[in-house]
Design a protein around this motif. Structure first.
Motif, PDB file in Angstrom:
ATOM      1  N   MET A   1       0.835  -1.235  -0.156  1.00 15.11           N
ATOM      2  CA  MET A   1      -0.095   0.036  -0.055  1.00 15.11           C
ATOM      3  C   MET A   1       0.924   1.334   0.070  1.00 15.11           C
ATOM      4  SD  MET A   1      -2.854   1.198   2.530  1.00 15.11           S
ATOM      5  CE  MET A   1      -3.801  -0.363   2.678  1.00 15.11           C
ATOM      6  N   THR A   2       0.730   2.288  -0.929  1.00 12.01           N
ATOM      7  CA  THR A   2       1.484   3.496  -0.965  1.00 12.01           C
ATOM      8  C   THR A   2       0.530   4.467  -0.065  1.00 12.01           C
ATOM      9  OG1 THR A   2       0.182   4.136  -2.945  1.00 12.01           O
ATOM     10  CG2 THR A   2       2.262   2.899  -3.296  1.00 12.01           C
ATOM     11  N   ILE A   3       1.440   5.512   0.090  1.00 13.80           N
ATOM     12  CA  ILE A   3       1.016   6.597   0.960  1.00 13.80           C
ATOM     13  C   ILE A   3      -0.271   7.300   0.240  1.00 13.80           C
ATOM     14  CG2 ILE A   3       2.421   8.448  -0.153  1.00 13.80           C
ATOM     15  CD1 ILE A   3       1.344   8.309   3.641  1.00 13.80           C
ATOM     16  N   THR A   4      -0.455   7.408  -1.057  1.00 16.76           N
ATOM     17  CA  THR A   4      -1.592   8.031  -1.527  1.00 16.76           C
ATOM     18  C   THR A   4      -2.816   7.230  -1.456  1.00 16.76           C
ATOM     19  OG1 THR A   4      -0.990   7.019  -3.932  1.00 16.76           O
ATOM     20  CG2 THR A   4      -0.215   9.434  -3.467  1.00 16.76           C
ATOM     21  N   GLU A   5      -2.570   5.901  -1.349  1.00  9.83           N
ATOM     22  CA  GLU A   5      -3.817   5.024  -0.918  1.00  9.83           C
ATOM     23  C   GLU A   5      -4.589   5.285   0.373  1.00  9.83           C
ATOM     24  OE1 GLU A   5      -2.794   0.996  -1.607  1.00  9.83           O
ATOM     25  OE2 GLU A   5      -1.942   1.184  -3.404  1.00  9.83           O
ATOM     26  N   LYS A   6      -3.819   5.717   1.335  1.00  9.87           N
ATOM     27  CA  LYS A   6      -4.424   6.245   2.514  1.00  9.87           C
ATOM     28  C   LYS A   6      -4.953   7.926   2.547  1.00  9.87           C
ATOM     29  CE  LYS A   6      -0.769   3.363   4.957  1.00  9.87           C
ATOM     30  NZ  LYS A   6       0.250   3.627   5.774  1.00  9.87           N
ATOM     31  N   LEU A   7      -4.653   8.344   1.592  1.00  5.61           N
ATOM     32  CA  LEU A   7      -5.189   9.869   1.631  1.00  5.61           C
ATOM     33  C   LEU A   7      -6.563   9.849   0.941  1.00  5.61           C
ATOM     34  CD1 LEU A   7      -2.016  11.433   0.033  1.00  5.61           C
ATOM     35  CD2 LEU A   7      -2.639  11.180   2.453  1.00  5.61           C
ATOM     36  N   ILE A   8      -7.149  11.003   1.243  1.00  3.37           N
ATOM     37  CA  ILE A   8      -8.622  11.149   0.879  1.00  3.37           C
ATOM     38  C   ILE A   8      -8.607  12.217  -0.193  1.00  3.37           C
ATOM     39  CG2 ILE A   8      -9.749  10.070   2.866  1.00  3.37           C
ATOM     40  CD1 ILE A   8     -10.416  13.034   3.817  1.00  3.37           C
ATOM     41  N   PRO A   9      -9.612  12.088  -1.207  1.00  2.91           N
ATOM     42  CA  PRO A   9      -9.635  13.036  -2.271  1.00  2.91           C
ATOM     43  C   PRO A   9     -10.515  14.334  -1.990  1.00  2.91           C
ATOM     44  CG  PRO A   9     -11.206  11.484  -2.910  1.00  2.91           C
ATOM     45  CD  PRO A   9     -10.412  11.001  -1.639  1.00  2.91           C
ATOM     46  N   THR A  10     -10.341  15.281  -2.508  1.00  2.00           N
ATOM     47  CA  THR A  10     -11.224  16.557  -2.228  1.00  2.00           C
ATOM     48  C   THR A  10     -12.666  16.528  -1.965  1.00  2.00           C
ATOM     49  OG1 THR A  10      -9.657  17.656  -3.756  1.00  2.00           O
ATOM     50  CG2 THR A  10     -11.798  18.919  -3.098  1.00  2.00           C
ATOM     51  N   ARG A  11     -13.328  15.614  -2.621  1.00  2.00           N
ATOM     52  CA  ARG A  11     -14.848  15.448  -2.473  1.00  2.00           C
ATOM     53  C   ARG A  11     -15.147  14.809  -1.244  1.00  2.00           C
ATOM     54  NH1 ARG A  11     -19.306  17.270  -2.858  1.00  2.00           N
ATOM     55  NH2 ARG A  11     -19.232  17.484  -5.170  1.00  2.00           N
ATOM     56  N   GLU A  12     -14.181  13.860  -0.593  1.00  3.88           N
ATOM     57  CA  GLU A  12     -14.504  13.203   0.691  1.00  3.88           C
ATOM     58  C   GLU A  12     -13.971  14.329   1.647  1.00  3.88           C
ATOM     59  OE1 GLU A  12     -13.115   9.200   3.110  1.00  3.88           O
ATOM     60  OE2 GLU A  12     -12.747   9.320   0.992  1.00  3.88           O
ATOM     61  N   ALA A  13     -13.044  15.106   1.662  1.00  2.00           N
ATOM     62  CA  ALA A  13     -12.401  15.963   2.470  1.00  2.00           C
ATOM     63  C   ALA A  13     -13.643  16.977   2.779  1.00  2.00           C
ATOM     64  CB  ALA A  13     -11.202  16.686   2.054  1.00  2.00           C
ATOM     65  N   ALA A  14     -14.385  17.357   1.429  1.00  2.00           N
ATOM     66  CA  ALA A  14     -15.464  18.350   1.614  1.00  2.00           C
ATOM     67  C   ALA A  14     -16.531  17.672   2.157  1.00  2.00           C
ATOM     68  CB  ALA A  14     -15.859  18.752   0.090  1.00  2.00           C
ATOM     69  N   ASP A  15     -16.876  16.677   2.148  1.00  2.00           N
ATOM     70  CA  ASP A  15     -17.896  16.029   2.903  1.00  2.00           C
ATOM     71  C   ASP A  15     -17.764  15.845   4.375  1.00  2.00           C
ATOM     72  OD1 ASP A  15     -19.217  15.551   0.344  1.00  2.00           O
ATOM     73  OD2 ASP A  15     -18.916  13.364   0.139  1.00  2.00           O
ATOM     74  N   ARG A  16     -16.544  15.544   4.699  1.00  2.00           N
ATOM     75  CA  ARG A  16     -16.194  15.416   6.307  1.00  2.00           C
ATOM     76  C   ARG A  16     -16.296  16.900   6.925  1.00  2.00           C
ATOM     77  NH1 ARG A  16     -11.755  10.982   7.108  1.00  2.00           N
ATOM     78  NH2 ARG A  16     -12.453   9.537   5.832  1.00  2.00           N
ATOM     79  N   LEU A  17     -15.910  17.996   6.024  1.00  2.61           N
ATOM     80  CA  LEU A  17     -15.908  19.262   6.498  1.00  2.61           C
ATOM     81  C   LEU A  17     -17.212  19.960   6.359  1.00  2.61           C
ATOM     82  CD1 LEU A  17     -12.262  20.434   5.507  1.00  2.61           C
ATOM     83  CD2 LEU A  17     -13.141  19.690   7.771  1.00  2.61           C
ATOM     84  N   GLY A  18     -18.208  19.377   5.556  1.00  6.46           N
ATOM     85  CA  GLY A  18     -19.524  20.103   5.332  1.00  6.46           C
ATOM     86  C   GLY A  18     -19.289  21.197   4.427  1.00  6.46           C
ATOM     87  N   VAL A  19     -18.447  21.106   3.609  1.00  9.52           N
ATOM     88  CA  VAL A  19     -18.427  22.310   2.545  1.00  9.52           C
ATOM     89  C   VAL A  19     -18.376  21.734   1.085  1.00  9.52           C
ATOM     90  CG1 VAL A  19     -16.969  23.544   4.168  1.00  9.52           C
ATOM     91  CG2 VAL A  19     -15.648  22.249   2.723  1.00  9.52           C
ATOM     92  N   THR A  20     -18.426  22.623   0.205  1.00  5.61           N
ATOM     93  CA  THR A  20     -18.345  22.099  -1.328  1.00  5.61           C
ATOM     94  C   THR A  20     -16.717  21.982  -1.561  1.00  5.61           C
ATOM     95  OG1 THR A  20     -18.118  24.441  -2.261  1.00  5.61           O
ATOM     96  CG2 THR A  20     -20.401  23.285  -1.820  1.00  5.61           C
ATOM     97  N   PRO A  21     -16.497  21.097  -2.719  1.00  4.83           N
ATOM     98  CA  PRO A  21     -14.972  21.151  -2.982  1.00  4.83           C
ATOM     99  C   PRO A  21     -14.426  22.561  -3.369  1.00  4.83           C
ATOM    100  CG  PRO A  21     -16.530  19.391  -4.260  1.00  4.83           C
ATOM    101  CD  PRO A  21     -17.436  20.474  -3.562  1.00  4.83           C
ATOM    102  N   SER A  22     -15.486  23.446  -3.902  1.00  6.66           N
ATOM    103  CA  SER A  22     -14.584  24.887  -3.905  1.00  6.66           C
ATOM    104  C   SER A  22     -14.424  25.618  -2.738  1.00  6.66           C
ATOM    105  CB  SER A  22     -15.920  25.653  -4.906  1.00  6.66           C
ATOM    106  OG  SER A  22     -16.108  25.228  -5.940  1.00  6.66           O
ATOM    107  N   GLY A  23     -15.159  25.002  -1.668  1.00  7.14           N
ATOM    108  CA  GLY A  23     -14.823  25.494  -0.215  1.00  7.14           C
ATOM    109  C   GLY A  23     -13.339  24.942  -0.055  1.00  7.14           C
ATOM    110  N   ILE A  24     -13.330  23.781  -0.317  1.00  8.24           N
ATOM    111  CA  ILE A  24     -11.846  23.136  -0.059  1.00  8.24           C
ATOM    112  C   ILE A  24     -10.718  23.715  -0.713  1.00  8.24           C
ATOM    113  CG2 ILE A  24     -10.586  21.067  -0.273  1.00  8.24           C
ATOM    114  CD1 ILE A  24     -12.313  20.564   2.082  1.00  8.24           C
ATOM    115  N   SER A  25     -10.865  24.296  -2.018  1.00  8.49           N
ATOM    116  CA  SER A  25      -9.999  24.886  -2.869  1.00  8.49           C
ATOM    117  C   SER A  25      -9.739  26.201  -2.043  1.00  8.49           C
ATOM    118  CB  SER A  25     -10.536  25.084  -4.230  1.00  8.49           C
ATOM    119  OG  SER A  25     -10.464  23.824  -4.908  1.00  8.49           O
ATOM    120  N   ARG A  26     -10.858  27.067  -1.666  1.00 12.69           N
ATOM    121  CA  ARG A  26     -10.478  28.214  -1.091  1.00 12.69           C
ATOM    122  C   ARG A  26      -9.733  28.022   0.474  1.00 12.69           C
ATOM    123  NH1 ARG A  26     -15.603  28.883  -3.202  1.00 12.69           N
ATOM    124  NH2 ARG A  26     -16.672  28.456  -1.127  1.00 12.69           N
TER     125      ARG A  26
END
Length: 65
Positions: A1-26
């Motif tokens: 397993m590589t390090i990137t397999e343990k990381l989460i993409p923008t969409r999942e981070a946005a869901d966990r933080l209750g924001v949109t993907p654009s909010g993550i970019s900001r």
């Protein structure tokens, strides 16, 4: 397993933080959230450490109370 397999993409981070993907970019642009990895190219995807995302989510929840 590589390090990137343990990381989460923008969409999942946005869901966990209750924001949109654009909010993550900001958040990234403001320096509030730092991607653990950025894909290649100008529009490469961000990948985030789920522990850091959860830490920010906990702070946001605590400040709302």
């Amino acid at each position: 397993m590589t390090i990137t397999e343990k990381l989460i993409p923008t969409r999942e981070a946005a869901d966990r933080l209750g924001v949109t993907p654009s909010g993550i970019s900001r958040m990234v642009a403001r320096g509030e959230l730092k991607p653990a990895h950025r894909g290649t190219g100008v529009r490469g995807p961000f990948l985030f450490d789920p522990r850091k995302v959860e830490k920010i989510a906990a702070k946001r929840t605590a400040s709302e109370q």
